[in-house]
Design an enzyme around this catalytic site. Structure first.
Site, mmCIF file in Angstrom:
data_model
loop_
_atom_site.group_PDB
_atom_site.id
_atom_site.type_symbol
_atom_site.label_atom_id
_atom_site.label_comp_id
_atom_site.label_asym_id
_atom_site.label_seq_id
_atom_site.Cartn_x
_atom_site.Cartn_y
_atom_site.Cartn_z
ATOM 1 N N ASP A 166 0.942 -1.545 -0.308
ATOM 2 C CA ASP A 166 -0.289 0.175 -0.046
ATOM 3 C C ASP A 166 0.777 0.868 0.250
ATOM 4 O O ASP A 166 2.201 1.330 0.023
ATOM 5 C CB ASP A 166 -0.719 -0.127 1.158
ATOM 6 C CG ASP A 166 -2.351 0.502 1.039
ATOM 7 O OD1 ASP A 166 -3.242 0.021 0.606
ATOM 8 O OD2 ASP A 166 -2.275 1.867 1.168
ATOM 9 N N ASN A 167 0.386 2.530 -0.837
ATOM 10 C CA ASN A 167 1.272 3.827 -0.338
ATOM 11 C C ASN A 167 0.167 4.283 0.544
ATOM 12 O O ASN A 167 0.476 5.373 0.301
ATOM 13 C CB ASN A 167 1.469 4.183 -1.446
ATOM 14 C CG ASN A 167 0.234 4.500 -2.569
ATOM 15 O OD1 ASN A 167 -1.352 4.503 -2.134
ATOM 16 N ND2 ASN A 167 0.323 5.737 -3.310
ATOM 17 N N ARG A 217 -5.346 5.887 0.713
ATOM 18 C CA ARG A 217 -6.933 6.395 1.334
ATOM 19 C C ARG A 217 -6.299 6.954 2.381
ATOM 20 O O ARG A 217 -7.248 8.148 2.896
ATOM 21 C CB ARG A 217 -7.503 5.206 1.282
ATOM 22 C CG ARG A 217 -8.938 5.506 2.542
ATOM 23 C CD ARG A 217 -9.741 4.027 2.964
ATOM 24 N NE ARG A 217 -7.776 3.166 3.651
ATOM 25 C CZ ARG A 217 -7.911 3.948 4.323
ATOM 26 N NH1 ARG A 217 -8.309 4.821 5.604
ATOM 27 N NH2 ARG A 217 -6.588 3.241 5.360
ATOM 28 N N ASP A 244 4.385 3.327 -4.425
ATOM 29 C CA ASP A 244 3.237 3.894 -5.064
ATOM 30 C C ASP A 244 3.118 2.136 -6.016
ATOM 31 O O ASP A 244 4.304 1.972 -7.130
ATOM 32 C CB ASP A 244 3.866 4.917 -5.690
ATOM 33 C CG ASP A 244 2.585 5.147 -6.391
ATOM 34 O OD1 ASP A 244 1.728 5.209 -6.717
ATOM 35 O OD2 ASP A 244 3.096 5.948 -6.953
ATOM 36 N N ASN A 253 -5.018 7.445 -11.050
ATOM 37 C CA ASN A 253 -4.282 5.907 -10.764
ATOM 38 C C ASN A 253 -4.717 3.855 -10.850
ATOM 39 O O ASN A 253 -3.784 3.535 -10.485
ATOM 40 C CB ASN A 253 -4.921 6.619 -8.668
ATOM 41 C CG ASN A 253 -4.303 5.873 -7.670
ATOM 42 O OD1 ASN A 253 -2.726 5.405 -7.329
ATOM 43 N ND2 ASN A 253 -5.368 4.196 -7.143
ATOM 44 N N THR A 304 -16.269 -3.788 -9.703
ATOM 45 C CA THR A 304 -18.108 -2.570 -8.990
ATOM 46 C C THR A 304 -19.319 -3.512 -9.794
ATOM 47 O O THR A 304 -19.674 -2.823 -10.962
ATOM 48 C CB THR A 304 -17.718 -1.659 -8.475
ATOM 49 O OG1 THR A 304 -19.235 -1.349 -7.931
ATOM 50 C CG2 THR A 304 -17.266 -0.381 -9.521
ATOM 51 N N SER A 335 -20.146 7.384 -12.079
ATOM 52 C CA SER A 335 -19.548 8.239 -10.742
ATOM 53 C C SER A 335 -17.745 8.074 -12.381
ATOM 54 O O SER A 335 -17.685 7.180 -12.636
ATOM 55 C CB SER A 335 -19.081 8.042 -10.352
ATOM 56 O OG SER A 335 -18.795 7.305 -9.962
ATOM 57 N N TYR A 394 -15.365 7.508 -10.899
ATOM 58 C CA TYR A 394 -14.360 6.328 -10.164
ATOM 59 C C TYR A 394 -15.569 4.775 -10.479
ATOM 60 O O TYR A 394 -14.748 3.987 -11.380
ATOM 61 C CB TYR A 394 -14.914 6.232 -8.407
ATOM 62 C CG TYR A 394 -14.727 4.867 -7.460
ATOM 63 C CD1 TYR A 394 -14.009 4.692 -8.665
ATOM 64 C CD2 TYR A 394 -15.986 4.136 -7.751
ATOM 65 C CE1 TYR A 394 -13.878 2.903 -7.619
ATOM 66 C CE2 TYR A 394 -16.250 2.983 -7.255
ATOM 67 C CZ TYR A 394 -14.858 2.080 -7.230
ATOM 68 O OH TYR A 394 -14.909 0.791 -6.378
ATOM 69 N N HIS A 395 -16.588 4.796 -10.856
ATOM 70 C CA HIS A 395 -17.634 3.644 -11.022
ATOM 71 C C HIS A 395 -16.617 3.208 -12.948
ATOM 72 O O HIS A 395 -16.920 2.598 -13.140
ATOM 73 C CB HIS A 395 -18.462 4.115 -10.933
ATOM 74 C CG HIS A 395 -19.520 3.688 -9.910
ATOM 75 N ND1 HIS A 395 -19.863 4.976 -9.047
ATOM 76 C CD2 HIS A 395 -19.630 2.432 -9.185
ATOM 77 C CE1 HIS A 395 -19.842 4.375 -7.783
ATOM 78 N NE2 HIS A 395 -19.589 3.213 -8.061
ATOM 79 N N LYS A 443 -13.087 1.977 -13.273
ATOM 80 C CA LYS A 443 -13.650 0.737 -13.265
ATOM 81 C C LYS A 443 -13.768 -0.830 -14.139
ATOM 82 O O LYS A 443 -13.336 -1.438 -14.450
ATOM 83 C CB LYS A 443 -14.497 0.276 -12.063
ATOM 84 C CG LYS A 443 -13.884 0.378 -10.695
ATOM 85 C CD LYS A 443 -13.275 -0.799 -10.002
ATOM 86 C CE LYS A 443 -12.763 -0.210 -8.903
ATOM 87 N NZ LYS A 443 -12.847 -1.473 -7.175
ATOM 88 N N GLN A 493 -18.161 -5.644 -7.122
ATOM 89 C CA GLN A 493 -19.525 -6.094 -5.756
ATOM 90 C C GLN A 493 -19.684 -4.974 -5.668
ATOM 91 O O GLN A 493 -19.585 -3.639 -6.182
ATOM 92 C CB GLN A 493 -18.002 -5.964 -5.002
ATOM 93 C CG GLN A 493 -18.244 -5.810 -3.750
ATOM 94 C CD GLN A 493 -17.040 -6.169 -2.369
ATOM 95 O OE1 GLN A 493 -16.713 -6.641 -1.649
ATOM 96 N NE2 GLN A 493 -16.117 -5.192 -2.923
ATOM 97 N N VAL A 536 -20.251 -2.842 0.687
ATOM 98 C CA VAL A 536 -19.822 -3.596 1.778
ATOM 99 C C VAL A 536 -20.627 -1.918 3.235
ATOM 100 O O VAL A 536 -20.106 -1.711 3.472
ATOM 101 C CB VAL A 536 -19.062 -4.024 1.514
ATOM 102 C CG1 VAL A 536 -17.759 -5.020 3.093
ATOM 103 C CG2 VAL A 536 -17.715 -4.275 0.286
ATOM 104 N N THR A 569 -29.251 10.245 6.185
ATOM 105 C CA THR A 569 -29.809 10.332 5.382
ATOM 106 C C THR A 569 -29.561 10.257 4.069
ATOM 107 O O THR A 569 -29.090 9.504 2.959
ATOM 108 C CB THR A 569 -27.822 11.794 5.075
ATOM 109 O OG1 THR A 569 -26.891 10.222 4.661
ATOM 110 C CG2 THR A 569 -28.216 12.298 5.852
#
Ligand code: USQ
Length: 383
Positions: free
Chosen positions: A31-32, A35, A74, A118, A144, A179, A181-182, A185, A208, A211, A253
């Protein structure tokens, strides 16, 4: 068997590293801290601050006697990625090493570019490192359900048979993500599918759903081993968020009409699924795609489940619709297939009242650490 976990410090990566180590695999977690850094920059830290990956692995070894090797670096740097595969020679690679937040990817230009670069760079580097340094390694890639979006037809597991003008062809199932992000994928899957066809890689792509949970066999051994439990608008998934809101006395919300339906799963089932995938490689030159969730809920249904669970521990939980910060259908057809993992032996842990109450009690124990300013949405899809 040797397994390398890319993104081994994440919500899923860390419990996965412990899970495989506990079952006798030789584990290398990489990991780098991307997050963690984004969480710090956006004031979106987890409920309980986790020790860094090196210290977590040391704590795990002290408690269980099992070892997790750690490398910090990285994976978007090909020389680093390549050296890991050359030296470790993994049989299996689990690839979680992506910027995983849809809201973050929609925040602005820099956040969008970071997510795109990334996620694509790491996937590309992983493919090349396997191809050049460990060609027999099975890649288990976390995709996803959001790749499919919410089409008005049934969602198959990865592929769709099309008959057009009397001729048949099997294609990747049409994707239309909600999005950036999606969308990264979707692009990952296309890249992988290309290299599977041309270079005979062996890949499982797991689609996925969101979660929830903070309990696993290993995480329950000690607080130092807990997963990163986020409740903020950037990294928190909806069930985890609602439970923290219930404890903090913040109305749940629900975004917009609340009819948004997704396939959900318990963190424990993510671990089962990746283990089933790792133990059942599809064969060289195959891209096997499985939909990874155990049950579907609308946001309104989740809010009601959390309200009821809250009342059983004495919380008076209010549910309140707020303007939807995202661009998504709020009422839609949703019927995704998910038989692949069940056929391999998945035994689902469903979202019962007991599961919710157990989570609520753990959150109540850390109630003082909740920062209310992290709860309401701070990112709007299309300002
Ligand atoms: N939602 C609310 N209220 C909230 C938070 C979310 O109504 O306070 C709604 C969202 O609008 C969405 C649904 O709940 O319709 C799920 O949202 P989420 O934040 O739990 O999940 P999402 O942003 O889609 O992303 C999460 C993970 C991501 C993973 C994805 C699976 O962060 O890494 O890929 O779940 S899926 O959603 O199936 O694409």
């Amino acid at each position: 068997m040797r397994i390398i976990i890319l993104g081994g410090d994440g919500y899923l990566g860390w419990p996965t590293a412990m899970h495989f180590a506990a079952r006798g695999w030789e584990v290398l977690a990489v990991d780098n801290y991307l997050r963690r850094n984004i969480a710090r920059e956006t004031s979106s830290e987890a409920l309980v601050e986790a020790p860094n990956l090196v210290d977590r692995a040391a704590a795990f070894e002290a408690i269980t006697g099992k070892k997790i090797d750690v490398k910090i670096g990285d994976l978007a740097d090909y020389r680093f990625m390549e050296s890991l595969f050359r030296d470790f020679q993994p049989d299996t690679c689990i690839h979680y090493a992506e910027q995983p937040s849809a809201p973050y990817s929609m925040k602005g230009f820099e956040e969008a570019r970071l997510t795109l670069k990334n996620n694509l760079d790491v996937t590309f580097n992983c493919i090349w490192a396997v191809k050049e340094q460990a060609p027999n390694c099975h890649i288990v890639k976390l995709g996803t359900m959001g790749e499919y979006g919410t089409p008005n037809i049934d969602i198959e597991e990865g592929y769709l048979d099309i008959t057009h003008n009397g001729r048949d062809q099997k294609f990747l199932y049409p994707r239309q993500a909600g999005s950036l992000y999606h969308t990264t994928k979707v692009l990952d899957t296309d890249l992988i599918w290309f290299y599977v066809r041309t270079h005979g890689l062996e890949v499982t792509d797991l689609m996925q759903g969101p979660v929830y949970g903070l309990s696993t066999d290993e995480a329950d051994l000690d607080d130092a081993l807990l997963p990163n439990f986020h409740y903020d608008d950037i990294f928190g998934t909806v069930v985890n968020r609602f439970l923290v809101q219930a404890v903090a006395g913040i109305p749940l919300t629900v975004y917009g009409k609340g009819g948004q339906t997704r396939g959900y799963l318990n963190l424990k089932d993510t671990l089962q699924c990746v283990e089933l995938a790792a133990n059942n490689a599809p064969g060289k030159g195959e891209l096997r795609i499985m939909n990874q969730f155990t049950e579907t809920f609308s946001v309104n249904e989740l809010a009601e489940l959390v309200r009821v669970a809250g009342s059983s521990v004495g919380l008076d939980v209010e549910v309140k619709s707020i303007p939807n910060p995202r661009k998504e259908l709020e009422e839609h057809y949703y019927n995704p297939k998910h038989s692949g993992l069940l056929e391999l032996g998945l035994k689902p842990n469903y979202l019962t009242n007991d599961v919710l109450v157990e989570m609520l009690n753990k959150i109540i124990a850390n109630k003082d650490q909740i920062v209310p300013a992290r709860v309401l949405p701070r990112v709007v899809w299309n300002k």
